[in-house]
Design a protein around this motif. Structure first.
Motif, short mmCIF file in Angstrom:
data_model
loop_
_atom_site.label_atom_id
_atom_site.label_comp_id
_atom_site.label_asym_id
_atom_site.label_seq_id
_atom_site.Cartn_x
_atom_site.Cartn_y
_atom_site.Cartn_z
N VAL A 225 1.35 6.68 -7.16
CA VAL A 225 0.34 7.54 -7.33
C VAL A 225 0.50 9.00 -7.22
O VAL A 225 0.44 9.95 -8.16
N LEU B 160 2.28 1.66 -3.58
CA LEU B 160 1.21 1.98 -4.45
C LEU B 160 0.84 3.44 -4.22
O LEU B 160 0.78 4.13 -5.29
N LEU B 161 0.80 3.95 -3.20
CA LEU B 161 0.56 5.37 -2.91
C LEU B 161 1.40 6.21 -3.39
O LEU B 161 1.28 7.30 -3.90
N ALA C 120 -3.84 1.52 -10.71
CA ALA C 120 -3.60 1.41 -9.27
C ALA C 120 -5.02 0.55 -9.12
O ALA C 120 -4.82 -0.35 -8.04
N LEU D 299 -3.40 6.51 -14.44
CA LEU D 299 -2.85 6.08 -13.41
C LEU D 299 -3.74 5.48 -12.40
O LEU D 299 -3.10 4.43 -11.51
N LEU D 300 -4.63 6.30 -12.04
CA LEU D 300 -5.46 5.47 -10.95
C LEU D 300 -6.33 4.62 -11.32
O LEU D 300 -6.31 3.44 -10.40
N TRP E 168 0.98 -1.18 0.09
CA TRP E 168 0.00 0.05 -0.11
C TRP E 168 0.84 1.24 0.02
O TRP E 168 0.58 2.31 -0.57
N VAL F 297 -5.02 -3.25 -7.44
CA VAL F 297 -5.52 -3.45 -6.07
C VAL F 297 -6.47 -4.82 -6.35
O VAL F 297 -6.57 -5.45 -5.65
#
Length: 316
Positions: A15, A11-12, A167, A163-164, A8, A171
């Motif tokens: 982004v 990944l964050l 992600a 990009l989002l 996490w 997930v």
């Protein structure tokens, strides 16, 4: 627990780094290229949910992608909806088709299922080519909105949106892999008849995988018309989408969520570099050569190769 936290945080971080890149004056070309690479991350990850985990090879990826493309075009022409709603609509439409396709074809196995998915893409392209409202065979132009809040250009906005989406796809794939759904799909891939005998609801799990896979591909296709601004059936149903959707997970490794991501980043980046330095016509040749190389030398992909090398280094 530590691995989950690392995932996490990583990944964050990716982004946030992508969003910050739009604020520091990076050349706009990198956002064009980055959009394409991230688009392939979504498509490859989506394909892997059904093709990698369950072992049902889908050659119709371009069809699901194009459902997202033309759903958004129809809604732009009818209601001029904002991009987030177009993505949601594209995912819903492609997911519905994925469920219907799965219900009709997932009782088939091996090459028969693969041929059925390819036939679906051909049928969809024929339908779109004769659908005048979205341009038909002649294609149609789509105008990007002039301004978008927070971003200097619409291309930057499209990059961050993709990009989002990437992600979210990652997930979903990781959650699937670690869940009962993922274990059931792997059981189907290893031996479907044995899985049925053990009480695994094989058809139900395959339908879920087909629906999720189709929805993610449709979501990836929804912003496409704003990216290229001109869409016709050959561009929306481009062979490269179907080929890359299969090749990228196989090169990265189909046994894990990170394999398609690695394959998409590697192969997508090489294709973008080749497009600028040599010719875009070489893209499929590059994919073919890399796929042959990995099938021969690393049939489990890069992830499998690394695992074998680590295992040997540890003396196992």
């Amino acid at each position: 627990m530590m691995r989950g936290t690392t995932f996490w945080i990583g990944l964050l971080g990716v982004v946030i780094a992508g969003v910050l890149a739009t604020r520091i004056g990076v050349n706009e070309y990198y956002f064009f290229a980055g959009y394409v690479v991230l688009q392939f991350v979504v498509i490859a990850t989506a394909w892997n949910i059904l093709g990698g985990y369950a072992g049902y090879v889908n050659f119709g990826s371009a069809g699901f992608f194009a459902i997202g493309v033309y759903s958004s075009i129809a809604l732009i022409k009818s209601f001029d909806l904002p991009l987030p709603l177009l993505i949601l609509a594209g995912a819903l439409a492609a997911g519905t088709v994925g469920f219907a396709m799965g219900y009709l074809t997932l009782r088939l196995r091996g090459v028969y299922f693969a041929i059925a998915t390819l036939a679906l893409a051909i049928v969809l392209e024929t339908v779109v080519a004769n659908w005048g409202y979205v341009g038909g065979a002649a294609g149609t132009f789509v105008m990007r909105p002039r301004d978008v809040t927070f971003f200097n250009s619409y291309v930057e906005y499209l990059f961050v949106v993709m990009l989002l989406l990437a992600a979210v796809a990652v997930v979903i794939a990781r959650t699937t892999e670690l869940s009962r759904l993922g274990r059931g799909l792997r059981a189907i891939r290893d031996e479907e008849i044995a899985a049925e005998c053990m009480g695994v609801p094989t058809l139900k799990l395959k339908l879920v995988a087909a629906t999720v896979s189709g929805a993610l591909m449709g979501a990836a296709g929804a912003p496409f018309s704003y990216y290229v601004t001109y869409v016709d059936p050959p561009s929306a149903f481009n062979l490269s989408f179907a080929v890359n959707a299969v090749a990228m997970p196989m090169i990265g490794g189909t046994a894990t969520w990170i394999g398609p991501v690695i394959g998409a980043l590697l192969l997508g980046s090489i294709q973008q570099i080749a497009t600028v330095t040599i010719s875009s016509e070489l893209n499929l040749l590059i994919v073919g050569l890399m796929l042959i190389t990995f099938v021969v030398l690393a049939p489990d992909g890069l992830v499998g190769l690394v695992r074998r090398l680590v295992s040997r280094a540890r003396g196992h």
